[in-house]
Design an enzyme around this catalytic site. Sequence first.
Site, PDB file in Angstrom:
ATOM      1  N   ASP A 160      -6.206   1.254   6.555  1.00 16.54           N
ATOM      2  CA  ASP A 160      -5.340   0.185   7.075  1.00 16.54           C
ATOM      3  C   ASP A 160      -5.166   0.341   8.590  1.00 16.54           C
ATOM      4  OD1 ASP A 160      -4.446  -0.692   4.253  1.00 16.54           O
ATOM      5  OD2 ASP A 160      -3.955   1.424   4.317  1.00 16.54           O
ATOM      6  N   HIS A 188       0.032   2.029   0.825  1.00 18.45           N
ATOM      7  CA  HIS A 188      -1.274   1.366   0.884  1.00 18.45           C
ATOM      8  C   HIS A 188      -1.242   0.228  -0.143  1.00 18.45           C
ATOM      9  CE1 HIS A 188      -5.486   0.566   1.229  1.00 18.45           C
ATOM     10  NE2 HIS A 188      -5.676   0.787  -0.063  1.00 18.45           N
TER      11      HIS A 188
END
Length: 307
Positions: A160, A188
């Site tokens: 990410d 996440h």
Amino acid sequence: MAKDPVRVLVTGAAGQIGYALVPMIARGVMLGPDQPVILHMLDIPPAAESLNGVKMELVDAAFPLLKGVVATTDVVEACTGVNIAVMVGGFPRKEGMERKDVMTKNVSIYKSQASALEKHAAANCKVLVVANPANTNALILKEFAPSIPEKNISCLTRLDHNRALGQISERLTVQVSDVKNVIIWGNHSSTQYPDVNHATVATSAGEKPVRELIADDAWLNGEFITTVQQRGAAIIKARKLSSALSAASAACDHIRDWVLGTPQGTWVSMGVYSDGSYNVPAGLIYSFPVTCANGEWAIVQGKCFVT
Ligand SMILES: NC(=O)c1ccc[n+]([C@@H]2O[C@H](COP(=O)([O-])OP(=O)(O)OC[C@H]3O[C@@H](n4cnc5c(N)ncnc54)[C@H](O)[C@@H]3O)[C@@H](O)[C@H]2O)c1
Ligand SMILES: O=C(O)C[C@H](O)C(=O)O
């Protein structure tokens, strides 16, 4: 003098992330170009033949740093003596699912593999959980392997983080290597908060804040955030498979920075246990900005996004 080999476990090694990851490790992308490695690859019996095929390819690639390969469906053999464990084994979500939808299947894997790691890995083994839901699987592993120090168990939010760097670099048409210090807060999952409030870009006139250079708060507070939050789903829609090469590369970045250290003035995002920093309940596995030195991470303080 040549270094002793480091034993690196990859679970789910016959899968698509595994297939991208093991050659990176064998080439020194994870631990450096002078660090020999022995790869331990675990998968389940239905994937045994395919796992053996990966082993054959590793032999055929003649990687100079690769000093041995253990390819097995026996979790004890796989975990024995490993210094680093990259836990990829599990099932990916399909289009239209959230990552938590694979929770029931995957969490049970992490319960049983926790005790094998606890009993058979090398002392001070560093663990990175990649399989989804990554924070929850890491938490389960931590709870079911109480003798592994909490600080040694982490989950992957570096993908990410890298996605956020990539979006900024595309938007500004600058090199991604000139962008730094984004932060991924939280899970996440689509609830994560990608934060550019302390991010900078190296320019010919010195380091400049990303917000100042982009000069479009509506984009930064809207489309940028949802693009990063939803990037995994966008990859699944496009490829009909979840991200693999970017996940493997991020796993290498995560371990490399943890073991070899973050560059001066740079932090990265890691899912680690909370010590209560930023009022995140202690003991949760949460993504924070961290710096690493001497094989240890430390949460960067004072970067709260609520101003
Ligand atoms: N954290 C992240 O940033 C991130 C990024 C991408 C994918 N993922 C997750 O990583 C996981 C793997 O993704 P993939 O695309 O490689 O999936 P995949 O299905 O291609 O491979 C998974 C492998 O795990 C194996 N496996 C299943 N149960 C196992 C067990 N008990 N022990 C060992 N191996 C086992 C399977 O046989 C398969 O070979 C998924 O959960 C996916 O959602 C996480
Ligand atoms: O989105 C997924 O399910 C796979 C992975 O977590 C990703 O972020 O690409």
